[in-house]
Motif scaffolding. Structure first.
Motif, PDB file in Angstrom:
ATOM      1  N   UNK A   1     -10.985 -85.031  41.885  1.00 18.97           N
ATOM      2  CA  UNK A   1     -11.578 -86.267  41.900  1.00 18.97           C
ATOM      3  C   UNK A   1     -11.848 -86.704  40.849  1.00 18.97           C
ATOM      4  N   UNK A   2     -11.804 -88.062  40.433  1.00 11.74           N
ATOM      5  CA  UNK A   2     -12.269 -89.103  39.308  1.00 11.74           C
ATOM      6  C   UNK A   2     -13.459 -89.439  39.228  1.00 11.74           C
ATOM      7  N   UNK A   3     -13.686 -90.303  38.281  1.00  8.83           N
ATOM      8  CA  UNK A   3     -15.015 -91.052  38.092  1.00  8.83           C
ATOM      9  C   UNK A   3     -15.233 -92.006  39.274  1.00  8.83           C
ATOM     10  N   UNK A   4     -14.049 -92.604  39.894  1.00  9.98           N
ATOM     11  CA  UNK A   4     -14.172 -93.287  41.155  1.00  9.98           C
ATOM     12  C   UNK A   4     -14.631 -92.495  42.411  1.00  9.98           C
ATOM     13  N   UNK A   5     -14.339 -91.170  42.327  1.00 10.18           N
ATOM     14  CA  UNK A   5     -14.699 -90.401  43.720  1.00 10.18           C
ATOM     15  C   UNK A   5     -15.823 -89.466  43.378  1.00 10.18           C
ATOM     16  N   UNK A   6     -16.529 -89.302  44.382  1.00 14.78           N
ATOM     17  CA  UNK A   6     -17.679 -88.189  44.474  1.00 14.78           C
ATOM     18  C   UNK A   6     -17.373 -87.135  45.537  1.00 14.78           C
ATOM     19  N   UNK A   7     -17.343 -85.974  45.387  1.00 15.51           N
ATOM     20  CA  UNK A   7     -17.107 -84.944  46.508  1.00 15.51           C
ATOM     21  C   UNK A   7     -18.440 -84.267  46.537  1.00 15.51           C
ATOM     22  N   UNK A   8     -18.550 -83.643  47.766  1.00 14.59           N
ATOM     23  CA  UNK A   8     -19.517 -82.852  48.157  1.00 14.59           C
ATOM     24  C   UNK A   8     -19.297 -81.816  49.363  1.00 14.59           C
ATOM     25  N   UNK A   9     -20.317 -81.165  49.844  1.00 11.76           N
ATOM     26  CA  UNK A   9     -20.154 -80.101  51.129  1.00 11.76           C
ATOM     27  C   UNK A   9     -21.113 -80.817  52.174  1.00 11.76           C
ATOM     28  N   UNK A  10     -20.639 -80.903  53.237  1.00 17.98           N
ATOM     29  CA  UNK A  10     -21.485 -81.338  54.475  1.00 17.98           C
ATOM     30  C   UNK A  10     -22.060 -80.132  54.929  1.00 17.98           C
TER      31      UNK A  10
ATOM     32  N   UNK B   1     -36.336 -77.861  40.249  1.00 19.52           N
ATOM     33  CA  UNK B   1     -35.534 -76.934  41.185  1.00 19.52           C
ATOM     34  C   UNK B   1     -35.623 -77.449  42.652  1.00 19.52           C
ATOM     35  N   UNK B   2     -36.713 -77.796  43.170  1.00 21.33           N
ATOM     36  CA  UNK B   2     -36.743 -78.054  44.382  1.00 21.33           C
ATOM     37  C   UNK B   2     -36.232 -79.264  44.774  1.00 21.33           C
ATOM     38  N   UNK B   3     -36.160 -80.367  43.863  1.00 23.34           N
ATOM     39  CA  UNK B   3     -35.599 -81.732  44.074  1.00 23.34           C
ATOM     40  C   UNK B   3     -33.932 -81.250  43.860  1.00 23.34           C
ATOM     41  N   UNK B   4     -33.316 -80.385  43.102  1.00 19.90           N
ATOM     42  CA  UNK B   4     -32.008 -80.035  42.997  1.00 19.90           C
ATOM     43  C   UNK B   4     -31.671 -79.172  44.257  1.00 19.90           C
ATOM     44  N   UNK B   5     -32.389 -78.435  44.912  1.00 19.75           N
ATOM     45  CA  UNK B   5     -31.990 -77.786  46.100  1.00 19.75           C
ATOM     46  C   UNK B   5     -31.815 -78.815  47.176  1.00 19.75           C
ATOM     47  N   UNK B   6     -32.746 -79.782  47.344  1.00 17.79           N
ATOM     48  CA  UNK B   6     -32.834 -80.821  48.408  1.00 17.79           C
ATOM     49  C   UNK B   6     -31.443 -81.715  47.977  1.00 17.79           C
ATOM     50  N   UNK B   7     -30.812 -81.848  47.076  1.00 17.67           N
ATOM     51  CA  UNK B   7     -29.639 -82.686  47.020  1.00 17.67           C
ATOM     52  C   UNK B   7     -28.284 -81.963  46.335  1.00 17.67           C
ATOM     53  N   UNK B   8     -28.200 -80.567  46.343  1.00 16.00           N
ATOM     54  CA  UNK B   8     -27.090 -79.957  46.085  1.00 16.00           C
ATOM     55  C   UNK B   8     -26.928 -78.724  46.936  1.00 16.00           C
ATOM     56  N   UNK B   9     -25.705 -78.551  47.269  1.00 11.87           N
ATOM     57  CA  UNK B   9     -25.451 -77.195  47.961  1.00 11.87           C
ATOM     58  C   UNK B   9     -25.520 -75.887  47.107  1.00 11.87           C
ATOM     59  N   UNK B  10     -26.257 -74.848  47.539  1.00 13.00           N
ATOM     60  CA  UNK B  10     -26.640 -73.788  46.811  1.00 13.00           C
ATOM     61  C   UNK B  10     -25.374 -73.005  46.669  1.00 13.00           C
ATOM     62  N   UNK B  11     -24.499 -73.031  47.407  1.00 10.31           N
ATOM     63  CA  UNK B  11     -23.184 -72.049  47.303  1.00 10.31           C
ATOM     64  C   UNK B  11     -22.316 -72.744  46.506  1.00 10.31           C
ATOM     65  N   UNK B  12     -21.728 -73.919  46.609  1.00 12.22           N
ATOM     66  CA  UNK B  12     -20.636 -74.488  45.710  1.00 12.22           C
ATOM     67  C   UNK B  12     -21.142 -75.170  44.397  1.00 12.22           C
ATOM     68  N   UNK B  13     -22.478 -75.755  44.516  1.00 11.22           N
ATOM     69  CA  UNK B  13     -23.224 -76.650  43.463  1.00 11.22           C
ATOM     70  C   UNK B  13     -22.636 -77.843  43.725  1.00 11.22           C
ATOM     71  N   UNK B  14     -21.856 -78.353  44.816  1.00 12.00           N
ATOM     72  CA  UNK B  14     -21.353 -79.622  45.001  1.00 12.00           C
ATOM     73  C   UNK B  14     -22.828 -80.401  45.641  1.00 12.00           C
ATOM     74  N   UNK B  15     -22.822 -81.892  45.476  1.00 12.58           N
ATOM     75  CA  UNK B  15     -23.824 -82.666  46.234  1.00 12.58           C
ATOM     76  C   UNK B  15     -23.777 -82.311  47.737  1.00 12.58           C
ATOM     77  N   UNK B  16     -24.856 -82.203  48.371  1.00 10.67           N
ATOM     78  CA  UNK B  16     -24.996 -81.948  49.716  1.00 10.67           C
ATOM     79  C   UNK B  16     -24.948 -83.151  50.427  1.00 10.67           C
ATOM     80  N   UNK B  17     -25.258 -83.214  51.868  1.00 14.76           N
ATOM     81  CA  UNK B  17     -25.217 -84.123  52.847  1.00 14.76           C
ATOM     82  C   UNK B  17     -26.196 -85.390  52.583  1.00 14.76           C
ATOM     83  N   UNK B  18     -27.242 -85.058  52.113  1.00 14.59           N
ATOM     84  CA  UNK B  18     -27.921 -85.977  51.577  1.00 14.59           C
ATOM     85  C   UNK B  18     -27.810 -86.791  50.422  1.00 14.59           C
TER      86      UNK B  18
END
Length: 765
Positions: free
Chosen positions: A408-417, A334-351
């Motif tokens: 986004x397709x498999x070629x793109x990865x989106x996230x929240x900064x 859970x800590x690893x998830x929180x470190x890498x994902x945005x808690x509000x949207x579930x998207x990858x975070x800046x890291x």
């Protein structure tokens, strides 16, 4: 001296060492009492005819009493090993031993002269026996041996000197010294042994505590398998971890038991393969994390084990310890998830986006391809937050995230900064049309209306892109350049996509240096005010001046207001600059005739400040300008961010006696609601309509006439801006505007020139 107790030890605690010495001394109390009683009885029989019986009786009582007193003190040392011994107790015991020696000193000095040689030697023999007995029984406390043996021994040697037996005196003294030396040696050995015993006891206690703690932890257990890897000697706790009874798992194959149904299917986790290989190779392992299936539930165990050997060195199985670390593992995940994902949207975070971009750049370098990074900023999102609250804003961000994932397709990865900023990493952007296609799709999807809590919301998106490695050789450079492109997209009107160009970096550097210079502008006296006259449409007399800010930088020269005003608003430097403008404009207005007013433009950043009304009061108080001579000019944009605060602030300004003008009416988000909810004194018609009317544009003419008619019905004055010719002035008069402003009547001028203009026009009139 340390062993005796007369000096503190270099290592260890004095009171603790004395406690170890005196912990068993009470056991010799009865022996001492018995020995002294026998010796005293023999002395009594030896001198019964030579010394009066009553003296011998008193002496006998003193011997027994002193020995009993020492015994009483030594009984207090029972259990002293469990506490610390004080120095007072040490001295009290030494003093009691000295009292115990006094009767024997008296006997040697006073009994010997009344007896013969045989009685003298008999008394010394008894005393020598007591000296030796003291050295043997009290060696654990050497100070008592030293006190008794030296006092009594030296007295005995002295008695031989008095009787003329020098040889026996020397022999007696040597005997005493030998007893004392022996007692010291025994005391040293005794103390060393006790210290070693205490250390062993402490270690045993620590081991016991560790074992007890291990046994009390429900997640820890022991396990053992034989050479066929079947369970043996199953402990109840291990069986409980398996969800079975010890009898049910005894003799079962270890790996099969913890693999569950995966063992039959062959889909065994890699960690179980690793455990089986280690058991097969018969090698020790420690803290091995293993994924197991217990009662059809996936859990995590941490196992340690070592091979067992028989007396002949043959392998007989494995033995080890284990613990269930499922909760810890889930917590770590859970800590690893929180470190890498945005808690509000579930998207990858800046890291995680940074890592993905780094991987994409390595892929591009390896295959000589291109990657891309898109920076996305939501347009008008702040207005949603300010007007409907952060809860609605958060729900809107979730819908934005869902739409981004759809694009986004498999070629793109989106996230929240963070905030309302999102990003997309394009792994392969070799085809330059891919970046445009993805950017356009993002803008199109994010600009569609949203339904949040029964509110229909319209926002947009601006996109800035940078191509790697063309626009940056590192992750940081590529992200920075995409951010610069995003700034260009927002400055060019929002809702569009801009790609990075090298000139953007120069623009950003210029902006940075301008910001640094602007922060020092007030202190360096680089700001100045120009004043443009506003005249009465009928008389053409000066009615007021509009204060216009100018900046003549020592480093950059004259800087256009179109460049530094937006910069001041973005950096919030507009707050101190606006306060300076307000005070300076009021100060210059005090030099004009009383009927001439001054108008000061106020940005949305200033108006939404909680203490803006106090700033106006401060300027009026500091300069003495009457409130009715100050006019605050605002644009319609101030009502878009926080209309409630803007209306409340304007009400306070009007209550002070100042007037409020609505500038650039008709060019922005015009709404008649602004005019209904606020008491404006003037509506200013933008110069674009004036120029259009001069070119006989029917739309511009209709707008000017409508604004004038509306202002007249609301009892407001109108000011036409941008009048540059006499024909335009006559046209504006025909429309019914009450005031005119433009180059025809005067360009922006310095304070002295504005003052001269006022008095010159008055003399001409």
């Amino acid at each position: 001296m340390e062993v005796v107790g007369l000096r503190s030890p270099s290592e260890g605690d004095w009171s603790r060492l004395r406690a170890l010495q005196y912990s068993d001394i009470h056991k010799a109390s009865r022996i001492r009492l018995f020995a002294h009683a026998i010796a005293a009885t023999l002395v009594l029989t030896l001198f019964i005819g030579s010394i009066p019986i009553w003296i011998l009786g008193i002496w006998m009582a003193s011997v027994v009493g002193s020995v009993f007193y020492v015994g009483r003190i030594e009984q207090q040392f029972i259990g002293v090993a469990r506490r610390s011994m004080s120095y007072q107790e040490f001295c009290r015991h030494a003093g009691a031993v000295a009292i115990c020696a006094v009767p024997w000193v008296l006997a040697l000095f006073f009994f010997v002269p009344h007896g013969n040689l045989a009685q003298q030697f008999g008394l010394w023999t008894l005393v020598a026996m007591l000296i030796a007995g003291s050295a043997v029984t009290s060696s654990s406390a050497p100070v008592s041996v030293i006190v008794f043996d030296l006092v009594v021994g030296v007295t005995g040697a002295g008695s031989f000197v008095i009787s003329g037996d020098a040889l026996f005196a020397i022999a007696s003294f040597a005997f005493v010294l030998a007893m004392v030396a022996g007692a010291l040696s025994s005391a040293r050995t005794y103390l060393s042994a006790r210290i070693a015993e205490a250390g062993v006891a402490e270690k045993d206690e620590v081991v016991s505590l560790l074992l007890r703690e291990f046994e009390e932890k429900e997640s820890d257990w022991l396990w053992q398998v034989d050479n066929n890897r079947t369970l043996r000697a199953v402990s109840p706790r291990f069986a409980f971890a398996l969800g079975r009874t010890p009898a049910e798992v005894e003799g079962e194959r270890f790996i099969k038991l913890i693999a569950g149904d995966d063992f039959t299917s062959g889909q065994v986790p890699r960690s179980l393969h690793d455990l089986a290989e280690r058991l097969k190779r018969r090698e020790s392992f420690s803290n091995l994390l293993v994924e197991v299936i217990i009662a059809e539930q996936r859990r995590w165990w941490e196992l340690s084990g070592t091979p067992m050997r028989d007396n002949g060195g043959g392998y007989i199985g494995f033995r080890g310890v284990g613990s269930d670390v499922t909760e810890q593992r889930e917590s770590d995940e859970k800590i690893a998830y929180l470190a890498r994902y945005d808690t509000l949207t579930g998207l990858p975070n800046r890291l995680m986006l940074t890592e993905a971009l780094g991987e994409a750049m390595r892929f591009s370098e390896q295959w000589r391809s291109r990657c891309a990074f898109l920076m996305i900023d939501l347009d008008r999102f702040k207005q949603v937050n300010d007007s409907l609250g952060h809860l609605v804003g958060d729900r809107l961000l979730k819908q934005v995230a869902e739409r981004l994932q759809e694009v986004c397709t498999d070629n793109e990865q989106c996230g929240r900064l963070g905030g309302d900023e999102f990003a997309v990493v394009l792994r392969d952007a070799t085809d330059h049309l891919v970046v445009d296609h993805v950017s356009d799709a993002i803008i199109e999807h994010l600009s569609k209306p949203y339904i949040v809590d029964n509110h229909t919301l319209f926002i947009g998106a601006s996109v800035g892109s940078a191509i790697g490695p063309r626009d940056g050789q590192t992750v940081e450079t590529l992200m920075r350049n995409a951010d610069l492109a995003l700034y260009r997209a927002k400055d060019d009107g929002r809702g569009m996509h801009c790609t990075y160009e090298p000139s953007l970096h120069a623009h950003a550097e210029e902006r940075r240096t301008l910001e640094l210079a602007l922060r020092k502008a007030i202190a360096n006296d680089e700001l100045q005010l120009n004043f443009q006259p506003v005249v009465d449409a009928k008389t053409e007399g000066v009615a007021s001046f509009e204060a216009l800010l100018r900046w003549n930088s020592a480093e950059h020269g004259f800087v256009s207001p179109a460049k530094f005003i937006p910069l001041a608003e973005d950096t919030r430097l507009i707050i101190p600059i606006g306060e300076w403008v307000m005070i300076e404009a009021c100060r210059q207005a005090m030099r004009w005739p009383a009927e001439i007013r001054v108008a000061v433009n106020v940005s949305g950043e200033q108006l939404l400040e909680p203490d803006f009304a106090a700033t106006v009061v401060k300027a009026l108080t500091a300069t003495g300008l009457p409130a009715h001579r100050l006019e605050i000019e605002v644009t319609e944009s101030v009502f878009l961010r926080d209309p409630k605060t803007a209306n409340a602030t304007l009400e306070e300004i009007v209550a002070l006696g100042c007037s409020v003008a609505l500038d650039d009416f008709g060019t922005g988000y015009s709404s008649l609601g602004y005019l209904r909810n606020n008491r404006f004194s003037t509506i200013k018609v933008d110069r674009s309509f004036v120029q259009g009317a001069a070119q006989e544009s029917p739309e511009s003419i209709a707008i000017i006439r409508a604004v004038v008619a509306m202002a007249q019905s609301l009892e407001m004055s109108t000011t036409a801006e941008g009048v540059e010719t006499a024909e335009e002035a006559d046209l504006i008069r025909s429309f019914g505007c009450t005031k005119i402003q433009g180059y025809y009547f005067g360009r922006p001028m310095g304070a002295e020139e504005a003052k001269s203009l006022v008095f010159r026009t008055r003399r001409a009139a």
